[in-house]
Design an enzyme around this catalytic site. Structure first.
Site, PDB file in Angstrom:
ATOM      1  N   SER A 123      -4.632 -84.267  -5.162  1.00 57.42           N
ATOM      2  CA  SER A 123      -6.182 -84.202  -5.177  1.00 57.42           C
ATOM      3  C   SER A 123      -6.874 -83.922  -6.652  1.00 57.42           C
ATOM      4  O   SER A 123      -8.262 -84.024  -6.755  1.00 57.42           O
ATOM      5  CB  SER A 123      -6.278 -83.184  -3.831  1.00 57.42           C
ATOM      6  OG  SER A 123      -5.719 -82.022  -4.987  1.00 57.42           O
ATOM      7  N   TYR A 172       8.744 -70.625 -12.150  1.00 52.71           N
ATOM      8  CA  TYR A 172       8.855 -72.292 -12.557  1.00 52.71           C
ATOM      9  C   TYR A 172       9.438 -72.722 -13.308  1.00 52.71           C
ATOM     10  O   TYR A 172      10.205 -74.172 -12.767  1.00 52.71           O
ATOM     11  CB  TYR A 172       7.371 -72.604 -13.214  1.00 52.71           C
ATOM     12  CG  TYR A 172       6.784 -73.715 -13.407  1.00 52.71           C
ATOM     13  CD1 TYR A 172       6.117 -74.126 -12.910  1.00 52.71           C
ATOM     14  CD2 TYR A 172       7.153 -74.580 -14.683  1.00 52.71           C
ATOM     15  CE1 TYR A 172       5.682 -75.285 -12.824  1.00 52.71           C
ATOM     16  CE2 TYR A 172       6.777 -75.522 -14.886  1.00 52.71           C
ATOM     17  CZ  TYR A 172       5.691 -76.208 -13.917  1.00 52.71           C
ATOM     18  OH  TYR A 172       5.371 -77.549 -14.349  1.00 52.71           O
ATOM     19  N   SER A 217       9.633 -80.926 -15.462  1.00 48.64           N
ATOM     20  CA  SER A 217       8.851 -80.839 -16.517  1.00 48.64           C
ATOM     21  C   SER A 217       9.497 -80.340 -17.729  1.00 48.64           C
ATOM     22  O   SER A 217      10.849 -79.620 -17.102  1.00 48.64           O
ATOM     23  CB  SER A 217       8.309 -78.741 -15.570  1.00 48.64           C
ATOM     24  OG  SER A 217       7.898 -77.986 -16.696  1.00 48.64           O
ATOM     25  N   GLY A 229      -0.156 -83.821  -3.861  1.00 52.86           N
ATOM     26  CA  GLY A 229      -0.296 -83.482  -4.503  1.00 52.86           C
ATOM     27  C   GLY A 229      -1.928 -84.358  -5.134  1.00 52.86           C
ATOM     28  O   GLY A 229      -1.602 -83.921  -6.984  1.00 52.86           O
TER      29      GLY A 229
HETATM   30  P1  NAP Z   1      -3.023 -79.565 -11.200  1.00 54.69           P
HETATM   31  O1  NAP Z   1      -3.740 -79.496 -11.499  1.00 54.69           O
HETATM   32  O2  NAP Z   1      -2.642 -77.694 -10.798  1.00 54.69           O
HETATM   33  O3  NAP Z   1      -2.382 -80.341  -9.199  1.00 54.69           O
HETATM   34  C1  NAP Z   1      -1.340 -79.695  -8.240  1.00 54.69           C
HETATM   35  C2  NAP Z   1      -2.044 -80.168  -7.583  1.00 54.69           C
HETATM   36  O4  NAP Z   1      -0.868 -80.300  -6.566  1.00 54.69           O
HETATM   37  C3  NAP Z   1      -3.065 -80.685  -6.909  1.00 54.69           C
HETATM   38  O5  NAP Z   1      -3.903 -81.781  -5.783  1.00 54.69           O
HETATM   39  C4  NAP Z   1      -2.984 -79.995  -5.057  1.00 54.69           C
HETATM   40  O6  NAP Z   1      -3.193 -79.682  -3.829  1.00 54.69           O
HETATM   41  C5  NAP Z   1      -1.186 -79.728  -4.785  1.00 54.69           C
HETATM   42  N1  NAP Z   1      -0.281 -79.020  -4.215  1.00 54.69           N
HETATM   43  C6  NAP Z   1      -0.227 -77.420  -4.527  1.00 54.69           C
HETATM   44  N2  NAP Z   1       1.094 -77.185  -3.483  1.00 54.69           N
HETATM   45  C7  NAP Z   1       0.764 -78.233  -2.576  1.00 54.69           C
HETATM   46  C8  NAP Z   1       1.445 -77.926  -1.441  1.00 54.69           C
HETATM   47  N3  NAP Z   1       2.051 -76.814  -0.775  1.00 54.69           N
HETATM   48  N4  NAP Z   1       1.318 -79.041  -0.507  1.00 54.69           N
HETATM   49  C9  NAP Z   1       0.537 -80.913  -1.047  1.00 54.69           C
HETATM   50  N5  NAP Z   1       0.127 -80.314  -2.275  1.00 54.69           N
HETATM   51  C10 NAP Z   1       0.398 -79.624  -2.931  1.00 54.69           C
HETATM   52  O7  NAP Z   1      -1.595 -79.823 -11.582  1.00 54.69           O
HETATM   53  P2  NAP Z   1      -0.774 -80.676 -12.346  1.00 54.69           P
HETATM   54  O8  NAP Z   1      -0.711 -80.452 -13.596  1.00 54.69           O
HETATM   55  O9  NAP Z   1      -1.554 -82.055 -12.391  1.00 54.69           O
HETATM   56  O10 NAP Z   1       0.441 -80.684 -12.076  1.00 54.69           O
HETATM   57  C11 NAP Z   1       1.163 -81.993 -11.418  1.00 54.69           C
HETATM   58  C12 NAP Z   1       2.027 -81.573 -11.251  1.00 54.69           C
HETATM   59  O11 NAP Z   1       3.195 -82.503 -12.797  1.00 54.69           O
HETATM   60  C13 NAP Z   1       3.638 -80.621 -11.146  1.00 54.69           C
HETATM   61  O12 NAP Z   1       4.386 -80.581  -9.814  1.00 54.69           O
HETATM   62  C14 NAP Z   1       3.583 -79.414 -12.190  1.00 54.69           C
HETATM   63  O13 NAP Z   1       4.234 -79.141 -12.057  1.00 54.69           O
HETATM   64  C15 NAP Z   1       4.060 -80.840 -13.061  1.00 54.69           C
HETATM   65  N6  NAP Z   1       3.575 -79.777 -14.453  1.00 54.69           N
HETATM   66  C16 NAP Z   1       2.461 -80.811 -15.122  1.00 54.69           C
HETATM   67  C17 NAP Z   1       2.500 -79.929 -15.858  1.00 54.69           C
HETATM   68  C18 NAP Z   1       1.292 -79.653 -16.810  1.00 54.69           C
HETATM   69  O14 NAP Z   1       1.134 -79.291 -18.036  1.00 54.69           O
HETATM   70  N7  NAP Z   1      -0.088 -79.578 -16.529  1.00 54.69           N
HETATM   71  C19 NAP Z   1       3.404 -79.932 -17.039  1.00 54.69           C
HETATM   72  C20 NAP Z   1       4.584 -80.826 -16.472  1.00 54.69           C
HETATM   73  C21 NAP Z   1       5.131 -80.610 -15.289  1.00 54.69           C
HETATM   74  P3  NAP Z   1      -4.353 -78.725  -3.545  1.00 54.69           P
HETATM   75  O15 NAP Z   1      -5.502 -78.665  -4.808  1.00 54.69           O
HETATM   76  O16 NAP Z   1      -4.933 -79.849  -2.087  1.00 54.69           O
HETATM   77  O17 NAP Z   1      -3.260 -77.768  -2.442  1.00 54.69           O
END
Ligand code: NAP
Length: 244
Positions: A11, A152, A139, A9
């Site tokens: 991208s 989630y 998380s 993930g």
């Molecule tokens: P984001 O900007 O929405 O990015 C999510 C990434 O996951 C994208 O690159 C997406 O790739 C990829 N992804 C989704 N489904 C996938 C699949 N089936 N196979 C491969 N890649 C997949 O989210 P983010 O905030 O950076 O989150 C990254 C991680 O941190 C997640 O696990 C999230 O739960 C965790 N997290 C985030 C927060 C927050 O506040 N942002 C807090 C706690 C934890 P594509 O678009 O190419 O599908």
């Protein structure tokens, strides 16, 4: 020889920043993506133009055949896989009876089964080379639970359990397994949260700000570094003190 890292993930968001940090430190980096081909391509191209060793590989982490291929293509290209960052994740906000079964299942399949699949696919290689670092992104809601994010929160709690169990299982093979547990981080995952909700959330964060993607990436790099060799099975919060 440079170490090789896969960031799932990558991208956008936390994964993209993590990939940039690894590339800038001389690692071979695999940028995994699923839907966002253009974003992954832009990131790969810009890092390559700076002379870094980067490739992009499409794989849906919820599909075991695709995670097997992700690992195989990485080995074919770079000869080893030293660090796996299980970052790919999705979220959906709503009361438990507002989220349909398909969407809830998809959250479990990507967030928990996806981490399981990648670990399952990479383990034979890491055990064989007697070295590996697995870093899972969970998380704080997996630690304390979030109203309106039941699926989630449960999926992320599962990642914490997986991390602790796998850490014990793989320690004899010199493989550490840890998790980073972010708080609220500014990414597209929170794009639908209103400014008012964000502001009131910030009031409850002791350090007084929302996290950024580098806050998380820096913690990932810390765990990937050889100086963290004696840390395994740990859940490290990056949340500004919101959950302690
Ligand atoms: P984001 O900007 O929405 O990015 C999510 C990434 O996951 C994208 O690159 C997406 O790739 C990829 N992804 C989704 N489904 C996938 C699949 N089936 N196979 C491969 N890649 C997949 O989210 P983010 O905030 O950076 O989150 C990254 C991680 O941190 C997640 O696990 C999230 O739960 C965790 N997290 C985030 C927060 C927050 O506040 N942002 C807090 C706690 C934890 P594509 O678009 O190419 O599908």
């Amino acid at each position: 020889m440079s170490k090789t890292v896969i960031v799932t993930g990558a991208s956008k968001g936390i994964g993209a920043t993590t990939a940039i940090h690894f590339a800038e430190r001389g690692y071979n980096v695999v940028i995994n993506y699923n839907n966002s081909y253009q974003s992954a391509r832009l990131l790969t191209t810009s890092l390559k133009s700076r002379g870094f060793s980067v490739i992009q590989i499409k794989a849906d982490v919820s599909n075991r055949m695709e995670t097997d291929l992700l690992i195989k293509e990485t080995i074919d290209k770079f000869g080893s896989i030293d660090i796996l960052v299980n970052n790919a994740g999705i979220s959906q906000i709503g009361l438990i009876d507002e989220i349909d079964d398909y969407d809830a299942q998809r959250i479990f399949d990507v967030n928990l089964k996806g981490v399981y699949n990648c670990c399952r696919s990479v383990t034979p290689y890491m055990v064989n080379q007697k070295y590996g670092r697995i870093i899972n992104i969970t998380s704080m809601w997996g630690q304390v639970g979030a109203s309106c994010e039941v699926a989630y929160s449960a999926s992320k709690a599962g990642v914490i359990g997986l991390t602790k169990a796998l850490a014990k299982e793989l320690a004899p093979s010199n493989i550490t397994v840890n998790a980073i547990s972010p708080g609220l981080i500014e990414t597209s995952m929170n794009a639908n949260v209103s400014i008012d909700d964000l502001n009131s959330f910030v009031e409850d964060i002791p350090l007084g700000r929302i996290g950024n993607t580098s806050d998380v990436a820096n913690a990932v790099l810390f765990l990937a570094n050889d100086s963290s060799d004696y840390i395994t099975g740990q859940i490290i919060g990056v949340n500004g003190g919101y959950v302690v």
